[in-house]
Design a protein around this motif. Sequence first.
Motif, PDB file in Angstrom:
ATOM      1  N   UNK A  76      11.284 -86.093 -39.321  1.00 34.90           N
ATOM      2  CA  UNK A  76      11.291 -84.317 -39.687  1.00 34.90           C
ATOM      3  C   UNK A  76       9.351 -84.688 -40.268  1.00 34.90           C
ATOM      4  N   UNK A  77       9.624 -83.756 -41.366  1.00 40.69           N
ATOM      5  CA  UNK A  77       8.357 -83.387 -41.226  1.00 40.69           C
ATOM      6  C   UNK A  77       7.208 -84.537 -42.078  1.00 40.69           C
ATOM      7  N   UNK A  78       8.105 -85.500 -43.194  1.00 42.03           N
ATOM      8  CA  UNK A  78       7.095 -86.571 -43.701  1.00 42.03           C
ATOM      9  C   UNK A  78       6.411 -87.288 -42.142  1.00 42.03           C
ATOM     10  N   UNK A  79       8.187 -87.423 -41.361  1.00 40.48           N
ATOM     11  CA  UNK A  79       7.668 -88.493 -40.260  1.00 40.48           C
ATOM     12  C   UNK A  79       6.435 -88.114 -39.489  1.00 40.48           C
ATOM     13  N   UNK A  80       6.040 -87.048 -39.176  1.00 40.58           N
ATOM     14  CA  UNK A  80       4.983 -86.366 -38.367  1.00 40.58           C
ATOM     15  C   UNK A  80       3.473 -86.080 -38.453  1.00 40.58           C
ATOM     16  N   UNK A  81       3.877 -86.268 -40.868  1.00 40.26           N
ATOM     17  CA  UNK A  81       2.920 -86.129 -41.073  1.00 40.26           C
ATOM     18  C   UNK A  81       2.434 -87.261 -41.091  1.00 40.26           C
ATOM     19  N   UNK A  82       3.127 -88.597 -41.382  1.00 42.16           N
ATOM     20  CA  UNK A  82       3.020 -90.209 -41.766  1.00 42.16           C
ATOM     21  C   UNK A  82       1.821 -90.392 -40.565  1.00 42.16           C
ATOM     22  N   UNK A  83       2.974 -89.913 -39.065  1.00 40.23           N
ATOM     23  CA  UNK A  83       1.813 -90.335 -38.433  1.00 40.23           C
ATOM     24  C   UNK A  83       0.445 -90.122 -37.588  1.00 40.23           C
ATOM     25  N   UNK A  84       0.823 -89.095 -37.966  1.00 35.44           N
ATOM     26  CA  UNK A  84      -0.589 -88.254 -37.732  1.00 35.44           C
ATOM     27  C   UNK A  84      -2.310 -89.339 -38.611  1.00 35.44           C
ATOM     28  N   UNK A  85      -1.516 -89.026 -40.078  1.00 33.25           N
ATOM     29  CA  UNK A  85      -2.481 -89.325 -40.799  1.00 33.25           C
ATOM     30  C   UNK A  85      -2.767 -91.125 -40.442  1.00 33.25           C
ATOM     31  N   UNK A  86      -1.548 -91.892 -40.349  1.00 34.54           N
ATOM     32  CA  UNK A  86      -1.201 -93.211 -39.683  1.00 34.54           C
ATOM     33  C   UNK A  86      -3.375 -93.327 -38.141  1.00 34.54           C
ATOM     34  N   UNK A  87      -1.707 -92.844 -36.940  1.00 34.56           N
ATOM     35  CA  UNK A  87      -2.914 -92.801 -36.532  1.00 34.56           C
ATOM     36  C   UNK A  87      -4.462 -92.237 -36.204  1.00 34.56           C
ATOM     37  N   UNK A  88      -5.188 -91.508 -36.860  1.00 34.27           N
ATOM     38  CA  UNK A  88      -6.003 -90.640 -37.311  1.00 34.27           C
ATOM     39  C   UNK A  88      -7.035 -92.016 -38.232  1.00 34.27           C
ATOM     40  N   UNK A  89      -6.419 -92.990 -39.135  1.00 33.01           N
ATOM     41  CA  UNK A  89      -7.105 -93.985 -39.402  1.00 33.01           C
ATOM     42  C   UNK A  89      -7.280 -94.782 -38.948  1.00 33.01           C
ATOM     43  N   UNK A  90      -6.119 -95.369 -38.128  1.00 34.09           N
ATOM     44  CA  UNK A  90      -6.322 -96.310 -36.856  1.00 34.09           C
ATOM     45  C   UNK A  90      -7.808 -96.311 -36.083  1.00 34.09           C
ATOM     46  N   UNK A  91      -7.890 -95.016 -35.574  1.00 32.27           N
ATOM     47  CA  UNK A  91      -8.438 -94.544 -34.364  1.00 32.27           C
ATOM     48  C   UNK A  91     -10.023 -94.799 -35.765  1.00 32.27           C
ATOM     49  N   UNK A  92     -10.060 -93.830 -36.556  1.00 30.67           N
ATOM     50  CA  UNK A  92     -11.117 -93.856 -36.888  1.00 30.67           C
ATOM     51  C   UNK A  92     -11.017 -95.141 -37.596  1.00 30.67           C
ATOM     52  N   UNK A  93     -10.979 -95.666 -37.625  1.00 34.26           N
ATOM     53  CA  UNK A  93     -11.644 -96.554 -38.578  1.00 34.26           C
ATOM     54  C   UNK A  93     -11.573 -97.902 -36.852  1.00 34.26           C
ATOM     55  N   UNK A  94     -11.216 -98.008 -36.411  1.00 33.61           N
ATOM     56  CA  UNK A  94     -11.339 -98.663 -34.968  1.00 33.61           C
ATOM     57  C   UNK A  94     -13.039 -97.819 -34.484  1.00 33.61           C
TER      58      UNK A  94
END
Length: 268
Positions: A117-135
């Motif tokens: 659902x939309x909550x899951x999609x948004x969570x995945x997007x922001x979490x993966x963006x945060x991980x890539x940005x931090x790395x």
Amino acid sequence: MSKPVSVSSLPDGLRFAFGTLTVLPVTVTRWDRDAARAGMLCAPVAGLVVGLLSAALGLLLLLLGAGPLLAAVATAAVPAALTRGLHLDGLADTADGLGSGKPAEDALRIMKQSDIGPFGVLTLVFVLLAQVAALAEAYGQSWTRGALAAAVSATAARLALTLAARRGVPPARPEGLGAAVAGTVPVRNAALVAGLVVCVAGGASTLVGPYDVVLRTFLAVVLACAAAEVLLRHCTRRFGGVTGDVFGALAETAATAALVVLSFGSFG
């Protein structure tokens, strides 16, 4: 009452940890509660191997001339590939369940659905963006700091699973991986493993940088577990316990928190 973990159960525990938490070719020979207990205690070992493989790919790309961003994307992709995306899927399903605002039974039913659902999609997007940005930030500081971030975050992610499988945390469903491992780990054993991981991570960081890197590594593991604990308690209240999806969400939450802390610059 949980039995103490014996040294003889560690081989079964390692097979359980690698067989359930990675796609590495390991045959799980025992699925009983004793094996699950040992397996969850060995979970950080599986995380360390995943983290080292992630760091190896990132360093290889940097050696070949790639920039920090591409190395970060590859590093973040390895844990997803080595878990068949199950932790990310669990994160998305948990976000949908929590975001639904529905009673526990309905929320659990939403989490079992195959779609996101939309909550899951948004969570995945922001979490993966945060991980890539931090790395990318960590690799930009130095190659070794990026590798350290990859290894520590993956290990902390699986440590969060060890802590979540402690006694007193009930399963939300009577079946599934969550029910198989929930409540298997004695609290004292979980605390000992957590202390060991913190010490080993801090010790390894002395090979990478000065005092501020060591301190930040300690904080990364501690805050990763704290972030996972906040989510664990919220999920336990909302769902009545833990599920396999919740375990996946805890791992991704801990990994992201650790990476964010490790991406920060010097304190001074």
